[in-house]
Design a protein around this motif. Structure first.
Motif, PDB file in Angstrom:
ATOM      1  N   UNK A 157       2.638  11.183   4.478  1.00  0.00           N
ATOM      2  CA  UNK A 157       1.977   9.963   4.009  1.00  0.00           C
ATOM      3  C   UNK A 157       2.781   8.705   4.223  1.00  0.00           C
ATOM      4  N   UNK A 158       2.617   7.764   3.280  1.00  0.00           N
ATOM      5  CA  UNK A 158       3.223   6.442   3.410  1.00  0.00           C
ATOM      6  C   UNK A 158       4.614   6.443   2.787  1.00  0.00           C
ATOM      7  N   UNK A 159       5.616   6.105   3.597  1.00  0.00           N
ATOM      8  CA  UNK A 159       6.983   6.114   3.086  1.00  0.00           C
ATOM      9  C   UNK A 159       7.652   4.772   3.319  1.00  0.00           C
ATOM     10  N   UNK A 160       6.851   3.741   3.640  1.00  0.00           N
ATOM     11  CA  UNK A 160       7.408   2.407   3.863  1.00  0.00           C
ATOM     12  C   UNK A 160       7.652   1.664   2.567  1.00  0.00           C
TER      13      UNK A 160
ATOM     14  N   UNK B 225       3.996  -6.296   2.471  1.00  0.00           N
ATOM     15  CA  UNK B 225       5.070  -6.691   3.385  1.00  0.00           C
ATOM     16  C   UNK B 225       5.202  -8.210   3.504  1.00  0.00           C
TER      17      UNK B 225
ATOM     18  N   UNK C 234      -0.153   0.832   9.192  1.00  0.00           N
ATOM     19  CA  UNK C 234       0.390   2.058   9.786  1.00  0.00           C
ATOM     20  C   UNK C 234      -0.351   3.294   9.273  1.00  0.00           C
TER      21      UNK C 234
ATOM     22  N   UNK D 185       6.938   5.457  -8.174  1.00  0.00           N
ATOM     23  CA  UNK D 185       7.809   6.095  -7.185  1.00  0.00           C
ATOM     24  C   UNK D 185       8.887   6.856  -7.940  1.00  0.00           C
TER      25      UNK D 185
ATOM     26  N   UNK E 165       0.092  12.855  -4.375  1.00  0.00           N
ATOM     27  CA  UNK E 165       1.278  12.496  -3.583  1.00  0.00           C
ATOM     28  C   UNK E 165       0.792  11.615  -2.434  1.00  0.00           C
ATOM     29  N   UNK E 166       1.158  10.333  -2.471  1.00  0.00           N
ATOM     30  CA  UNK E 166       0.759   9.400  -1.400  1.00  0.00           C
ATOM     31  C   UNK E 166       1.811   9.348  -0.295  1.00  0.00           C
ATOM     32  N   UNK E 167       3.030   9.724  -0.617  1.00  0.00           N
ATOM     33  CA  UNK E 167       4.093   9.704   0.381  1.00  0.00           C
ATOM     34  C   UNK E 167       5.300  10.466  -0.132  1.00  0.00           C
ATOM     35  N   UNK E 168       5.975  11.168   0.783  1.00  0.00           N
ATOM     36  CA  UNK E 168       7.187  11.920   0.436  1.00  0.00           C
ATOM     37  C   UNK E 168       8.163  11.724   1.583  1.00  0.00           C
ATOM     38  N   UNK E 169       9.392  11.375   1.250  1.00  0.00           N
ATOM     39  CA  UNK E 169      10.397  11.104   2.292  1.00  0.00           C
ATOM     40  C   UNK E 169      11.747  11.629   1.838  1.00  0.00           C
TER      41      UNK E 169
ATOM     42  N   UNK F 277       5.985   8.925  -3.630  1.00  0.00           N
ATOM     43  CA  UNK F 277       5.090   7.921  -4.210  1.00  0.00           C
ATOM     44  C   UNK F 277       3.899   8.665  -4.803  1.00  0.00           C
TER      45      UNK F 277
END
Lengths: 449, 449
Positions: free
Chosen positions: A302-305, B31, B88, B197, B296-300, B319
């Motif tokens: 997913x989104x990691x920005x 951003x 993105x 987050x 889970x919208x994002x995992x890094x 996130x």
């Protein structure tokens, strides 16, 4: 040996320049960056110091093979690699990863510890010994591959096709470190590896996360799948995973007991309060050396920005690294992992194999080991620490144990060299000392029975 | 209304140009890209079509406030936003996200469905109605914020400071879609949100994964922590999480039963075989509309690039987006999450709050709702689908229910508009039809009791 050691001291700056030049040439195998240029540079250096060198093609990156003398009774080989790990996260480096900057007596560069420092130290030792003595007392071979950091994908193919080139009475393996107390480590084995990427796919597109109430989330599924693999007690739950782990002999335990592992320095260096499960002493060392691992090296979904984005991911990926111990078989571990996923309701998760490396061990009592230990005392002034097996991995089994060659690993790194991490470094003095040690091994091993 | 509809058809190309111009101006709040330019552009458009407009500063991005007429008995307000989601993964778009390309009757652009298409459609309706009739039958207000996609961080502050500006007899909310069968949806509420987050930290540097036998892995710890939050049965295990979820009335169930949700088209569009837990029919709709989520919208963590890298990560981040239903309180949910982590041995995991939005619902029977339904039949030819609550989120509670304004949401999107995802789009014909619908609502609501 003092004559050779003096020569090495006088040529100190030249040998540092060799290393800096090699480090300034990126060679990231995973990204195919600078590989041909680096192979050519290494080949050139061997020729410059009087060796025969050739790049031998494989189905992947070429092996640089080097030979010095060829009429002696004994043969010593060196295994090294000219490829390095990717340098990211580059923002955490204090100087550019390919600048090879010297600060406070250390050289900082991607690959300086793993493995370009050892490679040039060994070439420098051959150069110095030959210059002072007019030749070498044994045959020396260099096998320098370009795929160690991506799993030595074609080394078996190379060894099988060029068995006569790799044959030797002993092999000095690629890596080596000083402990926190300044003593030298000598390692006699490596863990194996099964490196896998798991891919869990959901819908055919990322979507607004309001859909998540009814559409399956591949990130959650991958989290749940991983949770079945390993639990917080560090136990790996793949059926059959531990079946082939060799029992420890009394000697194994004894060697482990004598092995140095500076817990305090390690914790301090990494800013930690404790090791996993609060371990210390012998159980900690046993886990480090003799236990296999299952490590999440990377997770992406997913989104990691920056900031927030409310998306339901369409895919989740995890990179998993299983470090294996004798007599685990990486191919069997991969099959067991696949079966585990299938049996736990995750048959849809794709498992992509990257690296399959067998674990390897050399017995502690052999001629090369004796030479390494005796000369270490001479060069470093203290008894080296014997490490029955390194927690790291390499293709030692393919090149050595499988064809009856004893292998010992010593080198110019130190316990805080940051291999594979930002600010990778070695101490300049360790580098010079390492050159002397190899020169001494060349002399000693030639006359050992 | 045919005179106004004919005018809209004649000015079709002009209204499409308005929308394309606005979509070609990026405005990514997360951003801080193009925000000032976009606010100015929207303000200019309102003035161009005869309204009073001003940018009103907040502690974040400004609100663009617009007013048309001010001496009528009744007031209709429109809530919209000029910010958009990040574009993105840009490589998955078939045309550049800010090109606003028209292909096969659709306009493709980041923000075209969410929310620039609705914004310009409403301005176009005001323009067309005023041009044909020489004025508006009611006062019209536009509240156009710039922070909807980052959680409307300063809308409460704006509403509290400018209560008289936002006061209205009814509010048309920002979004709206056609179902797969072509019928129009009208929504009467939104889910709330608690967006967080989680950050789990390990050693102070990434390191070679051979250390992983003894050094704790933050990626594993985060996976284990997440596993305690939600299980494959979709149950969220935070203590007290469901306590404030309102019980469903018989009317709620009845509305749900009549609500259209085209399961087959949805599954086909997203390339899926089934919904979560194999749900369908009423239980599926109940989960979609009335159940809270944990997504889970994002995992890094660690190395997520090409090829393999054997690192032990130093940090892992996830996130998480909790969509809430009446009467859950986002601030309370955040406190419960924090307590859950603490009580499950994850006190070291940092929880960073991003967005806290209350859920909101308007009763289905009110003057604005009647106008929307009656005019929808006139413009679209079929009965609209009533959605008691949208699974999406917005600051409706702050701007409407909290101060007694009924809110209904209709708009120009369709069920495959790909909001927040690559290839976001609307149909050009839906856009034109949406302009007509708003023009008809303006006339009808003015005379409703």
């Amino acid at each position: 040996m003092q004559d050779v050691f003096d020569y090495i001291e006088r040529h100190r700056d030249e040998y540092i320049r060799w290393l800096q030049a090699l480090c300034r040439q990126p060679s990231v195998a995973a990204q195919n960056r600078g590989m041909a240029e680096t192979a050519k540079m290494v080949e050139g250096l061997i020729r410059e110091i009087g060796g025969h060198a050739k790049r031998i093609d494989t189905s992947g990156y070429p092996v640089v093979y080097g030979e010095f003398a060829n009429d002696k009774k004994k043969t010593l080989s060196f295994y090294n690699h000219y490829d390095v790990q990717p340098e990211d996260p580059v923002e955490l480096w204090d100087s550019p990863p390919f600048a090879a900057e010297i600060r406070d007596g250390r050289i900082y560069a991607r690959g300086v510890a793993d493995n370009k420092g050892n490679l040039t130290a060994r070439l420098a030792a051959v150069h110095a010994y030959s210059a002072v003595r007019g030749g070498l007392p044994l045959n020396v071979k260099f096998v320098i591959e370009g795929e160690e950091e991506i799993g030595s994908l074609h080394l078996r193919e190379f060894v099988d096709a060029h068995r006569e080139l790799v044959q030797a009475d002993g092999c000095i393996w690629e890596f080596g470190y000083k402990n926190a107390d300044g003593s030298l480590q000598a390692s006699f084995g490596v863990k194996g590896m099964c490196y896998v990427e798991l891919v869990c796919r959901g819908a055919n597109t990322e979507m607004h996360s309001s859909h998540a109430a009814v559409i399956e989330n591949p990130a959650w599924r991958l989290i749940w799948a991983l949770n079945t693999l390993k639990t917080p007690d560090e136990r790996i739950h793949i059926k059959g995973f531990y079946d082939k782990v060799a029992a420890l002999s009394e000697t194994d335990i004894e060697v482990l007991r004598q092995m140095d592992y500076d817990e305090e320095s390690t914790l301090e260096k990494f800013g930690l309060d404790s090791f996993v499960l609060g371990l210390s002493g012998l159980p900690l060392k046993e886990k480090l050396i003799y236990q296999p691992t299952c490590t999440v090296c990377g997770f992406q979904s997913g989104y990691t920005g920056q900031g927030k984005k409310t998306v339901l991911p369409s895919e989740a990926r995890v990179k998993l690294d299983f470090r294996l111990v004798p007599d685990q078989d990486p191919f069997e571990i991969f099959r067991l992992l696949r079966r585990h996923l299938d049996e736990h309701g995750f048959a849809d998760i794709e498992a992509i194999p990257y690296t399959m490396t067998y674990p390897a061990r050399t017995p502690l009592d052999n001629a090369l080991a004796r030479s390494v230990v005796r000369t270490a005392k001479q060069v470093y002034g203290t008894e080296p620490t014997l490490k029955p097996m390194s927690p790291a991995t390499g293709p030692m089994y393919i090149l050595c144990q499988r064809i009856g060659i004893p292998a010992v690993s010593v080198g110019v790194g130190h316990f805080a060299s940051n291999n594979h991490a930002p600010n990778e470094n070695i101490a300049v003095d360790d580098y010079i000392q390492g050159i002397k040690h190899i020169a001494a091994i060349i002399e000693d091993f030639a006359i050992q029975e």
